[in-house]
Design an enzyme around this catalytic site. Structure first.
Site, PDB file in Angstrom:
ATOM      1  N   GLY A   1       0.834  -1.198   0.000  1.00 33.66           N
ATOM      2  CA  GLY A   1       0.000   0.000   0.000  1.00 33.66           C
ATOM      3  C   GLY A   1       0.864   1.241   0.000  1.00 33.66           C
TER       4      GLY A   1
ATOM      5  CG  ASP B   1      10.003   1.717  -1.723  1.00 32.71           C
ATOM      6  OD1 ASP B   1      10.725   2.726  -1.535  1.00 32.71           O
ATOM      7  OD2 ASP B   1       9.103   1.689  -2.569  1.00 32.71           O
TER       8      ASP B   1
ATOM      9  CB  ALA C   1       3.228   4.997   8.130  1.00 30.94           C
ATOM     10  CE1 TYR C   2       5.083   1.527   0.291  1.00 29.51           C
ATOM     11  CE2 TYR C   2       7.155   2.737   0.313  1.00 29.51           C
ATOM     12  CZ  TYR C   2       6.333   1.782  -0.248  1.00 29.51           C
ATOM     13  OH  TYR C   2       6.776   1.063  -1.332  1.00 29.51           O
ATOM     14  CB  ALA C   3       9.901   4.745   4.744  1.00 31.29           C
TER      15      ALA C   3
END
Length: 238
Positions: free
Chosen positions: A87, A137, A149-151
């Site tokens: 996401g 990523d 938050a993604y990282a």
């Protein structure tokens, strides 16, 4: 349905990299179990090509556990698990809103954690070395001021890569692939035109095949585990 090359579970296969890699796995002779959150024409294509397709919301614990039981009912062994579901959610402007972190933690960390542990028996049943591959990523260890938050959860997934590699060797190899920009969206193209997009030394938008090449290398190399393979065009040099 059986395959000499074995069965591969790939999550998040309805579009983009997941769909492309699921296609390539089928073409290479693997039996494919592909998960999706939202139905797409790509899922119909995979089903017509012989894949088993399963709807699952991997940000919900009950749905993750249900997927695990479905996979166990479909196959007695697994050649590989490829965690592609992801996401891309920016952080909230509200400092007390933890929804992005909670959602991405479940998707990027809890789902792989539960699936790897629960389906290890199927990987162990495969007669040769099996694989787990985590798609992370470029920003996982670099961080991102707007997508913290993604990282962070992708960095957590890289840590799980090393932990599971220690735990499951030598029967199962566990590796990660960390892409930068592989296929541009409209906003990426606009940013490139405005010179606000970081351009790696090797240029932009290599296309999905560079990820398939990396995945194929991992699946076919018996002596690589616990690694993160950057596929970033040289961004790590910056």
């Amino acid at each position: 349905m059986s395959s000499q090359k074995g069965t591969v579970l790939i999550t998040g296969a309805s579009r983009r990299l997941g769909l492309y890699n699921a296609r390539r796995l089928l073409e290479a002779g693997y039996r494919v179990i592909a998960t999706f959150r939202h139905h797409s024409s790509g899922i119909d294509e995979l089903k017509q090509a012989g894949a088993v397709v399963l709807q699952s919301n991997l940000d919900e614990t009950r749905s993750i556990l249900n997927l695990i039981e479905q996979v166990k009912s479909i196959t007695s062994d697994l050649r590989a698990i490829i965690h592609n579901a992801s996401g891309w959610i920016s952080d909230s402007d509200n400092p007390q809103d933890n929804e992005p972190l909670a959602h991405l933690f479940k998707l990027h960390m809890e789902a792989p954690w539960l699936i790897n542990r629960s389906l290890y028996g199927l990987l162990k049943n495969y007669p040769e070395t099996a694989d787990i591959v985590h798609m992370t990523d470029y920003n996982a260890l670099r961080g991102d001021e707007h997508y913290a938050a993604y990282a962070a959860t992708k960095a957590g997934l890289e840590s799980l890569t090393r932990s599971f590699a220690r735990l499951y060797a030598p029967k199962v190899k566990v590796n990660a692939i960390a892409p930068y920009l592989i296929i541009m969206n409209d906003h990426d193209q606009l940013a490139a035109a405005e010179n606000t997009l970081h351009i790696p030394p090797m240029g932009l938008e290599p296309g999905e095949d560079v990820i398939w090449q990396s995945l194929s290398y991992i699946l076919h190399n018996p002596y690589v585990t616990g690694t993160t393979m950057p596929v970033d065009g040289g961004m790590s040099l910056r």
